[in-house]
Design a protein around this motif. Structure first.
Motif, PDB file in Angstrom:
ATOM      1  N   GLY A 314      88.643  27.898 101.446  1.00 22.30           N
ATOM      2  CA  GLY A 314      89.656  27.074 100.797  1.00 22.30           C
ATOM      3  C   GLY A 314      90.281  26.076 101.750  1.00 22.30           C
ATOM      4  N   ILE A 315      90.583  26.512 102.971  1.00 21.56           N
ATOM      5  CA  ILE A 315      91.171  25.600 103.947  1.00 21.56           C
ATOM      6  C   ILE A 315      90.181  24.502 104.311  1.00 21.56           C
ATOM      7  CG2 ILE A 315      91.997  25.419 106.326  1.00 21.56           C
ATOM      8  CD1 ILE A 315      93.233  28.201 106.001  1.00 21.56           C
ATOM      9  N   ALA A 316      88.892  24.865 104.443  1.00 22.92           N
ATOM     10  CA  ALA A 316      87.881  23.858 104.770  1.00 22.92           C
ATOM     11  C   ALA A 316      87.782  22.794 103.684  1.00 22.92           C
ATOM     12  CB  ALA A 316      86.527  24.534 104.981  1.00 22.92           C
ATOM     13  N   LEU A 317      87.857  23.215 102.424  1.00 23.28           N
ATOM     14  CA  LEU A 317      87.805  22.248 101.319  1.00 23.28           C
ATOM     15  C   LEU A 317      89.076  21.408 101.264  1.00 23.28           C
ATOM     16  CD1 LEU A 317      85.516  21.788  99.194  1.00 23.28           C
ATOM     17  CD2 LEU A 317      85.266  23.847 100.576  1.00 23.28           C
ATOM     18  N   TRP A 318      90.221  22.038 101.509  1.00 21.88           N
ATOM     19  CA  TRP A 318      91.481  21.287 101.557  1.00 21.88           C
ATOM     20  C   TRP A 318      91.391  20.170 102.590  1.00 21.88           C
ATOM     21  CZ3 TRP A 318      94.899  20.403 105.536  1.00 21.88           C
ATOM     22  CH2 TRP A 318      96.139  19.868 105.183  1.00 21.88           C
ATOM     23  N   ARG A 319      90.819  20.506 103.739  1.00 24.70           N
ATOM     24  CA  ARG A 319      90.689  19.520 104.805  1.00 24.70           C
ATOM     25  C   ARG A 319      89.823  18.342 104.375  1.00 24.70           C
ATOM     26  NH1 ARG A 319      87.174  21.651 109.587  1.00 24.70           N
ATOM     27  NH2 ARG A 319      85.636  21.383 107.941  1.00 24.70           N
ATOM     28  N   GLU A 320      88.712  18.625 103.735  1.00 25.37           N
ATOM     29  CA  GLU A 320      87.759  17.567 103.407  1.00 25.37           C
ATOM     30  C   GLU A 320      88.186  16.739 102.200  1.00 25.37           C
ATOM     31  OE1 GLU A 320      85.301  16.603 105.197  1.00 25.37           O
ATOM     32  OE2 GLU A 320      85.490  18.216 106.667  1.00 25.37           O
ATOM     33  N   VAL A 321      88.836  17.362 101.229  1.00 23.88           N
ATOM     34  CA  VAL A 321      89.192  16.652 100.001  1.00 23.88           C
ATOM     35  C   VAL A 321      90.322  15.661 100.249  1.00 23.88           C
ATOM     36  CG1 VAL A 321      90.202  16.937  97.704  1.00 23.88           C
ATOM     37  CG2 VAL A 321      88.331  18.418  98.433  1.00 23.88           C
ATOM     38  N   GLY A 322      91.235  16.005 101.132  1.00 25.42           N
ATOM     39  CA  GLY A 322      92.319  15.053 101.405  1.00 25.42           C
ATOM     40  C   GLY A 322      93.505  15.719 102.018  1.00 25.42           C
ATOM     41  N   GLY A 323      94.370  14.923 102.597  1.00 28.04           N
ATOM     42  CA  GLY A 323      95.616  15.439 103.147  1.00 28.04           C
ATOM     43  C   GLY A 323      95.534  15.828 104.595  1.00 28.04           C
ATOM     44  N   TYR A 324      94.309  15.808 105.190  1.00 26.15           N
ATOM     45  CA  TYR A 324      94.189  16.266 106.569  1.00 26.15           C
ATOM     46  C   TYR A 324      94.227  15.100 107.530  1.00 26.15           C
ATOM     47  CZ  TYR A 324      92.413  18.280 110.805  1.00 26.15           C
ATOM     48  OH  TYR A 324      92.272  18.646 112.108  1.00 26.15           O
ATOM     49  N   ASP A 325      95.011  15.239 108.579  1.00 28.97           N
ATOM     50  CA  ASP A 325      95.155  14.161 109.561  1.00 28.97           C
ATOM     51  C   ASP A 325      95.329  14.775 110.948  1.00 28.97           C
ATOM     52  OD1 ASP A 325      95.473  11.630 110.680  1.00 28.97           O
ATOM     53  OD2 ASP A 325      97.637  11.691 110.428  1.00 28.97           O
ATOM     54  N   GLY A 326      94.444  15.665 111.289  1.00 30.33           N
ATOM     55  CA  GLY A 326      94.582  16.352 112.563  1.00 30.33           C
ATOM     56  C   GLY A 326      93.265  16.504 113.285  1.00 30.33           C
ATOM     57  N   PRO A 327      93.214  17.307 114.334  1.00 24.86           N
ATOM     58  CA  PRO A 327      91.996  17.475 115.105  1.00 24.86           C
ATOM     59  C   PRO A 327      90.917  18.204 114.321  1.00 24.86           C
ATOM     60  CG  PRO A 327      93.679  19.021 115.825  1.00 24.86           C
ATOM     61  CD  PRO A 327      94.332  18.096 114.843  1.00 24.86           C
ATOM     62  N   VAL A 328      89.697  18.049 114.738  1.00 25.34           N
ATOM     63  CA  VAL A 328      88.573  18.698 114.067  1.00 25.34           C
ATOM     64  C   VAL A 328      88.525  20.157 114.485  1.00 25.34           C
ATOM     65  CG1 VAL A 328      86.057  18.738 113.862  1.00 25.34           C
ATOM     66  CG2 VAL A 328      87.268  16.558 113.957  1.00 25.34           C
ATOM     67  N   TRP A 329      88.231  21.035 113.553  1.00 25.43           N
ATOM     68  CA  TRP A 329      88.027  22.437 113.913  1.00 25.43           C
ATOM     69  C   TRP A 329      86.850  22.975 113.110  1.00 25.43           C
ATOM     70  CZ3 TRP A 329      91.956  21.222 110.466  1.00 25.43           C
ATOM     71  CH2 TRP A 329      91.964  21.899 109.266  1.00 25.43           C
ATOM     72  N   ASN A 330      86.315  24.111 113.544  1.00 21.88           N
ATOM     73  CA  ASN A 330      85.132  24.682 112.885  1.00 21.88           C
ATOM     74  C   ASN A 330      85.512  25.430 111.626  1.00 21.88           C
ATOM     75  OD1 ASN A 330      83.388  23.785 114.901  1.00 21.88           O
ATOM     76  ND2 ASN A 330      83.818  25.584 116.195  1.00 21.88           N
TER      77      ASN A 330
END
Length: 330
Positions: A314-330
């Motif tokens: 869920g967190i991975a999808l949240w990151r990709e769909v939108g709202g993420y503006d931070g460093p890349v993580w696995n």
């Protein structure tokens, strides 16, 4: 006293919240017995803004500039969700393998669910020590209120003490943690597990919990625990009604004002079942994920959950769909 709640924005030119993945451009100023006021972040004095924007250093080697996951591994016969399932070291190891996407595993040998009775430190150590030994090499936390259990667990390889009493249950806990070199999570609870849900009351739950945690952080620092080894947890479900829980979740960004990483432990809890029509704890993963993502969107750094793989997805999808503006993580 002024309490500041940063209001994270998906698209913003404002500063990063706690040096992490969310930005904020406004702050809600709260004061007791006064209506909250929302102001632009530029109107804040530097001293008030500093705790909200200061990057949080890694805790136990885990970066705090991205969401992280603490996997729950209870080796108790009576925990509310998974009691009795992982008491044998082999079963615990299998479950730990299934939680490979967790940044750290939280091993618990005493249930602190509402109504749970205390067990002795000896029994607790007997439950957790073989599991910690079997999982050596993984990042491990010990979920305990007792100094002897914490000491034995750290000696066996645990790097974090997750104390639901914020070191108030055992007078020796603060000194034990300070001497051990381990990190600590200070959680708020009103009352002991046996009675904490009888009639919990607050003047303002978010502000009251904030003040209580601030006091416990001061006590930890006075005892010799450096601030970069401290995390705080508002204690969802520990001496709180459903309304208290919801208020804390809506305003959880307030706790960034303490200048420390925040842990959220809401996984499968009763209010999720009540709101989501899921009477069985094992059926509350979707509600847990919803609460987790709402907290991620407020910059909460660590999430203590049973369903590690589902929450990581869920967190991975949240990151990709939108709202993420931070460093890349696995």
């Amino acid at each position: 006293m002024r309490y500041l709640r940063p209001l994270p924005a998906t698209i913003s030119d404002g500063p990063r919240l706690a040096g992490g993945w969310m930005r904020f451009d406004r702050v809600e100023i709260c004061e007791r017995d006064r209506r909250p006021v929302i102001v632009p972040v530029g109107d804040l004095p530097e001293a008030e803004l500093a705790p909200l924007i200061a990057p949080r250093p890694p805790l136990c080697g885990i970066p705090m500039d991205r969401p992280s996951i603490m996997g729950i591994l209870n080796v108790t016969p009576d925990s509310f969700s998974d009691g009795g399932l992982f008491v044998h070291p082999d079963a615990a190891r299998t479950q730990a393998d299934a939680m490979s996407r967790a940044d750290i595993l939280d091993i618990g040998g005493e249930s602190t669910r509402p109504g749970a009775a205390e067990v002795s430190a000896a029994v607790e150590i007997e439950r957790v020590h073989p599991v910690i030994a079997a999982l050596r090499g993984r990042a491990l936390s010990i979920d305990t209120r007792k100094a002897p259990v914490a000491q034995a667990a750290v000696a066996a390889g645990a790097v974090l003490v997750n104390d639901v009493s914020a070191m108030t249950f055992d007078a020796d806990m603060a000194a034990t943690i300070a001497a051990s070199g381990a990190a600590v999570c200070l959680m708020h609870a009103q009352g002991a597990p046996e009675t904490m849900q009888d009639d919990p009351r607050y003047a303002d739950v978010a502000l009251d919990v904030y003040d209580a945690l601030a006091s416990r952080v001061d006590a930890a620092v006075t005892a010799g625990i450096p601030r970069d080894r401290i995390m705080v947890d508002p204690g969802i479900g520990f001496g709180k009604t459903q309304d208290h829980n919801l208020d804390l979740l809506r305003r959880i960004a307030l706790f960034h004002g303490l200048g420390l990483p925040i842990l959220l432990g809401a996984s499968r809890k009763r209010f999720i079942g009540a709101i989501g029509s899921a009477p069985q704890a094992a059926d509350r993963m979707p509600g847990t994920l919803a609460v987790t993502l709402a907290a991620v969107a407020q910059g909460v750094q660590m999430h203590r959950v049973h369903d590690v793989t589902a929450v990581a997805q869920g967190i991975a999808l949240w990151r990709e769909v939108g709202g993420y503006d931070g460093p890349v993580w696995n």
